[in-house]
Structures are given as C-alpha cells and as structure tokens.
Design a protein around this motif. Structure first.
Motif, short mmCIF file in Angstrom:
data_model
loop_
_atom_site.label_atom_id
_atom_site.label_comp_id
_atom_site.label_asym_id
_atom_site.label_seq_id
_atom_site.Cartn_x
_atom_site.Cartn_y
_atom_site.Cartn_z
N GLN A 1 20.92 6.55 8.29
CA GLN A 1 19.91 6.75 7.25
C GLN A 1 19.56 5.43 6.55
N GLN A 2 20.58 4.58 6.36
CA GLN A 2 20.31 3.29 5.71
C GLN A 2 19.35 2.45 6.56
N MET A 3 19.55 2.42 7.87
CA MET A 3 18.65 1.65 8.74
C MET A 3 17.24 2.22 8.72
N LEU A 4 17.13 3.55 8.72
CA LEU A 4 15.81 4.18 8.65
C LEU A 4 15.14 3.87 7.32
N ALA A 5 15.90 3.98 6.22
CA ALA A 5 15.34 3.74 4.89
C ALA A 5 14.92 2.29 4.71
N ASP A 6 15.76 1.34 5.15
CA ASP A 6 15.41 -0.08 5.03
C ASP A 6 14.12 -0.38 5.79
N SER A 7 13.96 0.25 6.94
CA SER A 7 12.75 0.04 7.73
C SER A 7 11.52 0.60 7.01
N GLU A 8 11.65 1.78 6.44
CA GLU A 8 10.54 2.38 5.68
C GLU A 8 10.15 1.50 4.50
N ILE A 9 11.14 0.98 3.79
CA ILE A 9 10.88 0.12 2.62
C ILE A 9 10.09 -1.12 3.04
N GLU A 10 10.52 -1.74 4.12
CA GLU A 10 9.87 -2.99 4.55
C GLU A 10 8.47 -2.74 5.10
N ILE A 11 8.28 -1.65 5.81
CA ILE A 11 6.93 -1.33 6.31
C ILE A 11 5.99 -1.09 5.13
N TYR A 12 6.48 -0.38 4.12
CA TYR A 12 5.66 -0.13 2.92
C TYR A 12 5.28 -1.45 2.24
N ALA A 13 6.21 -2.37 2.15
CA ALA A 13 5.92 -3.68 1.55
C ALA A 13 4.83 -4.41 2.35
N ALA A 14 4.93 -4.37 3.68
CA ALA A 14 3.92 -5.02 4.52
C ALA A 14 2.56 -4.34 4.37
N GLU A 15 2.56 -3.01 4.30
CA GLU A 15 1.30 -2.28 4.10
C GLU A 15 0.65 -2.67 2.78
N SER A 16 1.47 -2.87 1.75
CA SER A 16 0.95 -3.26 0.44
C SER A 16 0.38 -4.68 0.48
N MET A 17 1.07 -5.58 1.15
CA MET A 17 0.55 -6.95 1.31
C MET A 17 -0.76 -6.94 2.09
N LEU A 18 -0.82 -6.11 3.12
CA LEU A 18 -2.04 -6.00 3.94
C LEU A 18 -3.22 -5.55 3.07
N ALA A 19 -3.00 -4.54 2.25
CA ALA A 19 -4.08 -4.05 1.38
C ALA A 19 -4.52 -5.14 0.41
N ASP A 20 -3.57 -5.91 -0.11
CA ASP A 20 -3.90 -6.94 -1.10
C ASP A 20 -4.66 -8.10 -0.47
N VAL A 21 -4.16 -8.64 0.64
CA VAL A 21 -4.79 -9.84 1.21
C VAL A 21 -6.18 -9.53 1.76
N THR A 22 -6.37 -8.33 2.31
CA THR A 22 -7.70 -8.00 2.84
C THR A 22 -8.69 -7.75 1.71
N ALA A 23 -8.23 -7.14 0.61
CA ALA A 23 -9.12 -6.95 -0.55
C ALA A 23 -9.55 -8.30 -1.11
#
Length: 390
Positions: free
Chosen positions: A286-308
């Motif tokens: 579960q820790q590996m799954l959760a860490d992956s979800e956290i990091e993907i969310y961070a990348a998605e947020s950066m993607l939204a910011d830089v493209t805007a």
C-alpha cells in the motif's frame, strides 16, 4: 496575451473520444506492435483522421488550433498507451510546428503546416555523434552556394527519421562559435533531397514501434528559402523555444504512462494472493501504491500550472524544464515500484511491468537530460538573483 485554443465543449468531446480510442483500439494493438516493431498503417491512418498530427496547428492550416493546456492534456491521455503513439506525432507538433509558428516565414508556414497537420511525418535534427546540448561542438555545416546552401554532416538518434518526409536540421552557418549560439541556423530539409540518407534503425532498450536513426547529409543542395525564417543565426534559439513545448510533451507523456503503470499495479495487487489474501492488503505494498499516487498527482498539478502559464504568454523555460525533470524522474520511480509490486513476475517479459520499466527510462534523457535541465534551471535562478541584487 492568452491563447484561446479549441472550443471547450468540442475539446471535452474530443478527449472523451480519445480516452475510449486509447483503451479500445491502441492498447489491444500493443502486443502486435511489440512483435513487429511498427505501428500498423491502418492505425496511423486513423490517427490522421482524428487530427492527432495537427493538434496545435492553426485552423487555417488544417490543424485543431489547441492551446498548450489542451495539447498537453491530449498527450497525457494518448500516453496511457505505449510511447510509440505519442512519438510518431509529437515531433510534428511539439517541435517542428512550434519552430515554424515561432520562426517561419509566411511562405514556409503555408507550404509545411498543412502537410504536417495532414500527417506527413517530420524529424528534428539537433543531436550529433559528438554534440547534443553543446552547440559549440556541432559539426554539421551549411555553406552558401549561389542563391542557396550546401549542407554536410550527420545527425544522431533522430526520432522518426526512417518515416520522415521533412527534417528541421540545425547547422552551423559560421565556423566560429558566436555569442548566444548565433553560429547555428535551422533548415527545412525534404528527406527526398539528393544527398540525404537515413541509417538503419537503432536497436533500443524499450519503446517498441518508435524508431530512431542517423540522418546523413552529403553535399545536400538547398534553395535559399530552406533557411527557417529567412534569417541566419536564429536556429538554436528557435530550437530551444521548440524544446519548451517538447519538454512539456515529454513530461505529460511520463505522467500519463506513470498512471498506466500504477493502474496495472493496482490490478495485479488485487489479483495476486499471498498468505491467503490479496497482496493489496499488505501495508508495504500500500505504501508503494500511495507514494506513486502522491507523485503522479504532484506531476499533474505541475502540468496544469506550466501549461496555464504558457497559455498566458509567460516565459516558461524554467518551469517547463522543472516539470520535465520532476515528471520523468517521478515516472522512473513509479515504474520501479510497479516492478516491485509484481515481484518475480515483474522481471518477466510476459507481464507489462517489465516493459513499463524499459519504456520509461528514455524520458529522463531526451529533450534535455535531467542533469542538463538542472544546470539550466540553476543558471536562470542565479541570473535572476544577480539581477535582483542590482
């Protein structure tokens, strides 16, 4: 100045259609592509019909007119499938189209943008056997000859070179290295020009169906209007501006592929049993799954910011580099965890985890390695700090 892009309702319908197409058509075709190392012609034709080769091209040239935010969301959606599908379209859109829009003459735009939007495949020639980000070491030369130019040199690791109809080639127009890389110019080179040849496709660690090869130029005669923008010394600047889009595209691809890998791990962890229960019940899984979800969310947020920011007309060189570094390194960590979740099966080629691991490795290298981008980010930080100190 903001970039309006495609109508929002039309774009949302397009993304929904693409989401279905990826899962119902592209993912089922992956095994065949791995075995044959090529995308079937019928899928390429479908991608052309969907307008995937002209996403950001202006509508007057046959494109969809997407802004950067819409383009990146499209790339992330497409990149849930194997990387070859993004690879075949991304050089057209993120690199060559961008360079033409930023630096091409009206005649060059009128000639090339409709052809690229319709699905003629392009290549982008910057890297050489002895130089990549180091433009001072570039060997390819363009020498004036009458009203035109003669090119000689070799470009290395050029994506889509075996399929390309045109390549945007960076070449020296001055033997001396000049300030601000003004010794490098950009040329539009049709691949059927006498003297242009393509080496055999390189065997790679991953990314089946995507091809790279050398482009060799021996006394290639080009007309005067092959010089991008009809201006000498702007090639490297144009290339770097295009790389902002390319880096956003690679970051978006890494983010989409990390999501695919994590979904695969979730499914496997719920199906695989150990000690009488699904391994998804174990806290360290579960820790590996959760860490992956956290990091993907961070990348998605950066993607939204830089493209805007890009769509608002901001200079995003530093933030595009930061996003590309984070998203690609993140994807590397996610696919590594996915192999670990699969355990011994993750090392076997019959399972997807092994392929995800190999496919993702190049994301940290092309369009600027993590290390080159770290240097670039730091250089801009230090320059800004000095300016603020007066």
């Amino acid at each position: 100045m903001s970039t309006p892009g495609m109508d929002t309702d039309v774009f949302e319908q397009f993304i929904e259609q693409l989401h279905r197409y990826v899962r119902e058509r592209l993912i089922p075709a992956e095994r065949e592509i791995i075995e044959t190392d090529r995308i079937p012609d019928e899928i390429l034709d479908e991608m052309r019909d969907m307008g995937l080769f002209g996403l950001t091209m202006p509508e007057e040239f046959g494109g969809a007119g997407m802004n950067v935010t819409q383009y990146a969301q499209t790339i992330r959606t497409l990149s849930y499938a194997m990387p070859a599908f993004r690879s075949i379209i991304s050089i057209n859109i993120g690199m060559v189209c961008s360079a033409l829009k930023n630096g091409g003459t009206d005649a060059q735009k009128a000639e090339w943008l409709p052809r690229l939007a319709a699905g003629e495949i392009a290549s982008f020639g910057l890297t050489e056997p002895g130089s990549g980000s180091d433009s001072a070491a570039m060997q390819t030369m363009a020498v004036r000859s009458g009203n035109g130019w003669v090119l000689n040199g070799t470009k290395r690791y050029i994506t889509n070179a075996p399929f390309a109809k045109v390549a945007l080639i960076m070449a020296r127009t001055s033997k001396e290295a000049l300030p601000k890389n003004a010794h490098v110019s950009a040329f539009l080179v049709p691949m059927d020009t006498p003297g242009v040849s393509v080496g055999k496709s390189d065997k790679k660690m991953g990314q089946s169906g995507s091809h790279i090869a050398d482009i060799i130029m021996e006394d290639v005669h080009l007309p005067a209007d092959a010089l991008l923008g009809d201006t000498e010394g702007r090639g490297f600047v144009t290339a770097m501006q295009s790389l902002d889009n390319g880096r956003i595209s690679v970051g978006a691809a890494a983010t989409g592929y990390a999501r695919r890998a994590l979904d695969s791990a979730l499914r496997y962890a719920n199906e695989r049993k150990a000690f009488g229960e699904p391994i998804a019940q174990f806290q360290l899984i579960q820790q590996m799954l959760a860490d992956s979800e956290i990091e993907i969310y961070a990348a998605e947020s950066m993607l939204a910011d830089v493209t805007a920011r890009a769509d608002r007309g901001e200079n995003v060189l530093r933030k595009a580099a930061a996003f590309k570094v984070f998203a690609t390194e993140m994807c590397g960590r996610v696919v590594d965890r996915v192999v670990q979740v699969y355990g011994g099966a993750g090392y076997l080629a019959e399972y997807d985890a092994e392929r995800f691991f190999r496919d993702a490795r190049i994301y940290r290298i092309y369009e600027g390695t993590t290390q080159i981008l770290q240097l670039q980010i730091a250089k801009h930080m230090l320059r800004e700090w000095k300016a603020e100190q007066g």
